[in-house]
Write a protein that holds these residues in place. Sequence first.
Motif, PDB file in Angstrom:
ATOM      1  N   ASN A 230       0.839  -1.297  -0.034  1.00 46.35           N
ATOM      2  CA  ASN A 230      -0.038  -0.062   0.211  1.00 46.35           C
ATOM      3  C   ASN A 230       0.916   1.281   0.085  1.00 46.35           C
ATOM      4  OD1 ASN A 230      -2.826  -1.068   0.615  1.00 46.35           O
ATOM      5  ND2 ASN A 230      -1.657  -2.245   1.956  1.00 46.35           N
ATOM      6  N   THR A 233      -0.652   5.149   0.473  1.00 48.61           N
ATOM      7  CA  THR A 233      -0.757   5.250   1.633  1.00 48.61           C
ATOM      8  C   THR A 233       0.099   5.364   2.841  1.00 48.61           C
ATOM      9  OG1 THR A 233      -3.008   3.856   1.274  1.00 48.61           O
ATOM     10  CG2 THR A 233      -2.332   4.331   3.575  1.00 48.61           C
ATOM     11  N   ASP A 272     -10.653   3.941   5.316  1.00 49.88           N
ATOM     12  CA  ASP A 272      -9.824   2.972   4.456  1.00 49.88           C
ATOM     13  C   ASP A 272      -8.359   2.939   4.754  1.00 49.88           C
ATOM     14  OD1 ASP A 272     -12.082   1.680   3.828  1.00 49.88           O
ATOM     15  OD2 ASP A 272     -12.181   2.565   1.921  1.00 49.88           O
ATOM     16  N   GLU A 273      -7.943   4.185   4.626  1.00 45.78           N
ATOM     17  CA  GLU A 273      -6.373   4.261   4.787  1.00 45.78           C
ATOM     18  C   GLU A 273      -6.124   4.226   6.217  1.00 45.78           C
ATOM     19  OE1 GLU A 273      -5.461   7.835   1.492  1.00 45.78           O
ATOM     20  OE2 GLU A 273      -6.157   8.387   3.353  1.00 45.78           O
ATOM     21  N   THR A 276      -5.997   0.464   6.789  1.00 45.13           N
ATOM     22  CA  THR A 276      -4.921  -0.078   6.280  1.00 45.13           C
ATOM     23  C   THR A 276      -3.614   0.064   7.037  1.00 45.13           C
ATOM     24  OG1 THR A 276      -5.767   0.259   3.815  1.00 45.13           O
ATOM     25  CG2 THR A 276      -3.437   0.070   4.179  1.00 45.13           C
TER      26      THR A 276
END
Length: 297
Positions: A230, A233, A272-273, A276
């Motif tokens: 990711n 992010t 969502d970030e 994560t």
Amino acid sequence: MKTKMAIKRILPVFMVTAMLATTMTACGSKDNSGNMTTGNKTVASSNQAAGEKFPSFKGKDFEGNDVDESIFSKNEATLVNFWFNGCSACVNEMPALEEFSKKLKEQGAELIGINAGTASDAEGLAEAKDILSKQGVTYRNLILPNDHEYVRKIFSFPTTVIVDKNGNIVGDPIVGAIEDEKKQAEILKVIQEIKAGNGVTSSVPSDQSAANDDPTAPLYEEENKIFAENQDTWNKLFSKIKKDQAQENVEKPYVEFLKEQLEASKADFTEDEIKTINEGLEKIDKIEKQIAELKQK
């Protein structure tokens, strides 16, 4: 002036810009980290690297000119030196590399610096140019994409590779500074053998012994994969880190430090970030505990 360098694991190159002030000792990321070198048998037989080409690329030099892998065809051999703005060992060896570049030219070879990630924006490029100017560097320097296949493989800086005129990588990477005259003589011998076309038999040892026997190495690789999955992010989180904050928290476990950074800038992240990052930090925390246990044995 020569400096002794302890090569440490660092985070993937795409994070170096934000993290370099957080945990750097010489050019590694953490005092308690393990080595991520490629062995002390650095340039061996050219047969070892037969068929292994330096991955193709499209980048820029520091003057904004387009460059690609065709640069290798212009010399009998090219010494590619990977560095970044926050790497003291990289910067310290530059005056010696400037002198060495003149010797290389006499042999039909060229020294090229590749800034790994930290000159990818205007501010970073200006800082990198200032570093080169202060060190008296005139040899060419390039900027490759942060996700370039070879750049992503490098976990210790400085790292140098020898590439022949066909774009083939000769032997293994040279991990560590190459300012030492003896090491430079060994490199010149390799280049002479490349020019002779009879195969390379000389070797140039790295600064550190091989990490293949280090049981922590796979764990560090596992951590780096978490960051890579990711990338955008994590980059967003690391961009929030200020150098002064990082320097004040050098002794703090970096999982804890990153949690604090996330908490302080939560408003800038989506749900969502945040999820994560938190899930990634949980995994990294477990890995760090495993590493700590191995180091106590």
